[in-house]
Scaffold this motif. Structure first.
Motif, PDB file in Angstrom:
ATOM      1  N   VAL A  40       2.328   8.208  -5.742  1.00 15.35           N
ATOM      2  CA  VAL A  40       3.389   7.711  -4.863  1.00 15.35           C
ATOM      3  C   VAL A  40       2.953   7.961  -3.425  1.00 15.35           C
ATOM      4  O   VAL A  40       2.368   9.010  -3.123  1.00 15.35           O
ATOM      5  CB  VAL A  40       4.724   8.445  -5.105  1.00 15.35           C
ATOM      6  N   VAL A  41       3.211   7.010  -2.549  1.00 15.17           N
ATOM      7  CA  VAL A  41       3.048   7.256  -1.116  1.00 15.17           C
ATOM      8  C   VAL A  41       4.321   6.838  -0.403  1.00 15.17           C
ATOM      9  O   VAL A  41       4.985   5.879  -0.806  1.00 15.17           O
ATOM     10  CB  VAL A  41       1.832   6.515  -0.505  1.00 15.17           C
ATOM     11  N   VAL A  42       4.651   7.584   0.649  1.00  9.78           N
ATOM     12  CA  VAL A  42       5.820   7.286   1.475  1.00  9.78           C
ATOM     13  C   VAL A  42       5.376   7.259   2.931  1.00  9.78           C
ATOM     14  O   VAL A  42       4.848   8.248   3.447  1.00  9.78           O
ATOM     15  CB  VAL A  42       6.928   8.334   1.290  1.00  9.78           C
ATOM     16  N   ALA A  43       5.569   6.122   3.575  1.00 14.34           N
ATOM     17  CA  ALA A  43       5.287   5.989   5.008  1.00 14.34           C
ATOM     18  C   ALA A  43       6.559   6.317   5.766  1.00 14.34           C
ATOM     19  O   ALA A  43       7.554   5.594   5.687  1.00 14.34           O
ATOM     20  CB  ALA A  43       4.815   4.574   5.331  1.00 14.34           C
ATOM     21  N   SER A  44       6.534   7.426   6.492  1.00  9.51           N
ATOM     22  CA  SER A  44       7.734   7.951   7.146  1.00  9.51           C
ATOM     23  C   SER A  44       7.489   8.068   8.650  1.00  9.51           C
ATOM     24  O   SER A  44       6.811   8.998   9.107  1.00  9.51           O
ATOM     25  CB  SER A  44       8.089   9.316   6.552  1.00  9.51           C
ATOM     26  N   LEU A  65      -3.239   3.323  -3.337  1.00  8.65           N
ATOM     27  CA  LEU A  65      -1.963   3.250  -2.628  1.00  8.65           C
ATOM     28  C   LEU A  65      -2.116   3.534  -1.139  1.00  8.65           C
ATOM     29  O   LEU A  65      -1.495   2.878  -0.301  1.00  8.65           O
ATOM     30  CB  LEU A  65      -0.968   4.245  -3.240  1.00  8.65           C
ATOM     31  N   VAL A  66      -2.934   4.518  -0.795  1.00  9.63           N
ATOM     32  CA  VAL A  66      -3.122   4.850   0.616  1.00  9.63           C
ATOM     33  C   VAL A  66      -3.740   3.671   1.347  1.00  9.63           C
ATOM     34  O   VAL A  66      -3.310   3.319   2.465  1.00  9.63           O
ATOM     35  CB  VAL A  66      -3.979   6.124   0.766  1.00  9.63           C
ATOM     36  N   ARG A  67      -4.732   3.032   0.745  1.00  9.93           N
ATOM     37  CA  ARG A  67      -5.351   1.865   1.390  1.00  9.93           C
ATOM     38  C   ARG A  67      -4.310   0.754   1.588  1.00  9.93           C
ATOM     39  O   ARG A  67      -4.253   0.123   2.655  1.00  9.93           O
ATOM     40  CB  ARG A  67      -6.515   1.355   0.541  1.00  9.93           C
ATOM     41  N   HIS A  68      -3.496   0.525   0.568  1.00 12.90           N
ATOM     42  CA  HIS A  68      -2.475  -0.521   0.680  1.00 12.90           C
ATOM     43  C   HIS A  68      -1.456  -0.162   1.762  1.00 12.90           C
ATOM     44  O   HIS A  68      -1.097  -1.004   2.596  1.00 12.90           O
ATOM     45  CB  HIS A  68      -1.772  -0.711  -0.662  1.00 12.90           C
ATOM     46  N   ALA A  69      -1.006   1.084   1.759  1.00 12.20           N
ATOM     47  CA  ALA A  69       0.016   1.493   2.721  1.00 12.20           C
ATOM     48  C   ALA A  69      -0.500   1.407   4.150  1.00 12.20           C
ATOM     49  O   ALA A  69       0.206   0.921   5.048  1.00 12.20           O
ATOM     50  CB  ALA A  69       0.486   2.910   2.403  1.00 12.20           C
ATOM     51  N   LEU A  70      -1.720   1.855   4.380  1.00  9.99           N
ATOM     52  CA  LEU A  70      -2.277   1.794   5.736  1.00  9.99           C
ATOM     53  C   LEU A  70      -2.435   0.350   6.199  1.00  9.99           C
ATOM     54  O   LEU A  70      -2.248   0.058   7.389  1.00  9.99           O
ATOM     55  CB  LEU A  70      -3.617   2.523   5.786  1.00  9.99           C
TER      56      LEU A  70
END
Length: 247
Positions: A40-44, A65-70
């Protein structure tokens, strides 16, 4: 991969991990989250004054997930999670650089009863200039300062003359994880247990309202870590990484 839009989804996907649930901030506007496999990643945005990308889970899914979120939220968001995971992500992803480690501490149990009469109390907004002055002298690097909307309230201890000697804040608290921040004791009043008393007071209030209380502390601050452990906080080694594309 799926995007999470409700707090309950974040809780389920992370098995109610306190760091992840805190970062979700009740999924207030601007917060985004994703899950894949065991990660899970949460961009806050501006969570404790930083754009944080809280991450949880195994390295393989977390990397994706980190690559997608960034790509979605931009490189200003700093991956933040368990020390071993952030190290592995930094080693795996060319675009990440390990930037530092610290501790996340959390408790769900009321702290031990004090040995002295509780003398801490919530301060009024009119008293915040005194908080500002104390922080400038005793904790100038504090993330929590008066005037930031997410810093909800300040507690303080005054002496018999009315001088403010110790403060701590309820800041960036999430619905089920309250955050203790902005702890400071006047230099001339140190060694008298005031830091422990003010932290006990705020911790009790956070637990009553949120069921969990948490904080962040530098690993080099042995005195503070010992204080928090005496109040019942358990230590979790965490770290942050930075996107090298910002350099």
């Amino acid at each position: 991969m799926r995007e999470l839009t409700r707090t309950a989804e974040v809780v389920d996907a992370s098995a109610d991990d306190d760091l992840i649930v805190w970062a979700a901030q009740g999924m207030k506007p601007g917060v985004r989250a994703w899950a894949a496999g065991d990660a899970v990643v949460v961009a806050s945005p501006r969570a404790s004054r930083r754009d944080r990308l809280a991450v949880h889970g195994g390295t393989a899914h977390a990397t994706r997930l980190v690559r997608h979120a960034l790509a979605e939220v931009g490189p200003a968001f700093r991956p933040f999670g368990d020390l071993h995971l952030v190290r592995e992500l930094s080693d795996t992803m060319d675009e990440l650089e390990f930037s530092g480690n610290f501790s996340w501490m959390v408790t769900t149990a009321p702290p031990p009863a004090p040995d002295v009469v509780q003398d801490a109390e919530w301060l009024t907004p009119d008293e915040e200039p005194d908080v500002t002055d104390l922080l400038k002298a005793a904790n100038p690097d504090s993330y929590a300062v008066p005037g930031i909307p997410e810093v909800r309230r300040w507690a303080g201890i005054r002496d018999t003359t009315g001088e403010l000697l110790a403060v701590a804040a309820d800041a960036w608290s999430a619905p089920t994880v309250g955050l203790l921040a902005g702890v400071a004791t006047a230099v001339q009043a140190r060694g008298r247990g005031l830091g422990e008393r003010i932290c006990r007071f705020v911790t009790q209030a956070l637990l009553a309202e949120h069921d969990r209380a948490a904080l962040m502390v530098n690993d080099e601050n042995d005195a503070a870590i010992g204080l928090y452990e005496r109040l019942g906080y358990a230590r979790r080694l965490v770290a942050a990484a930075a996107d090298t594309r910002l350099a």
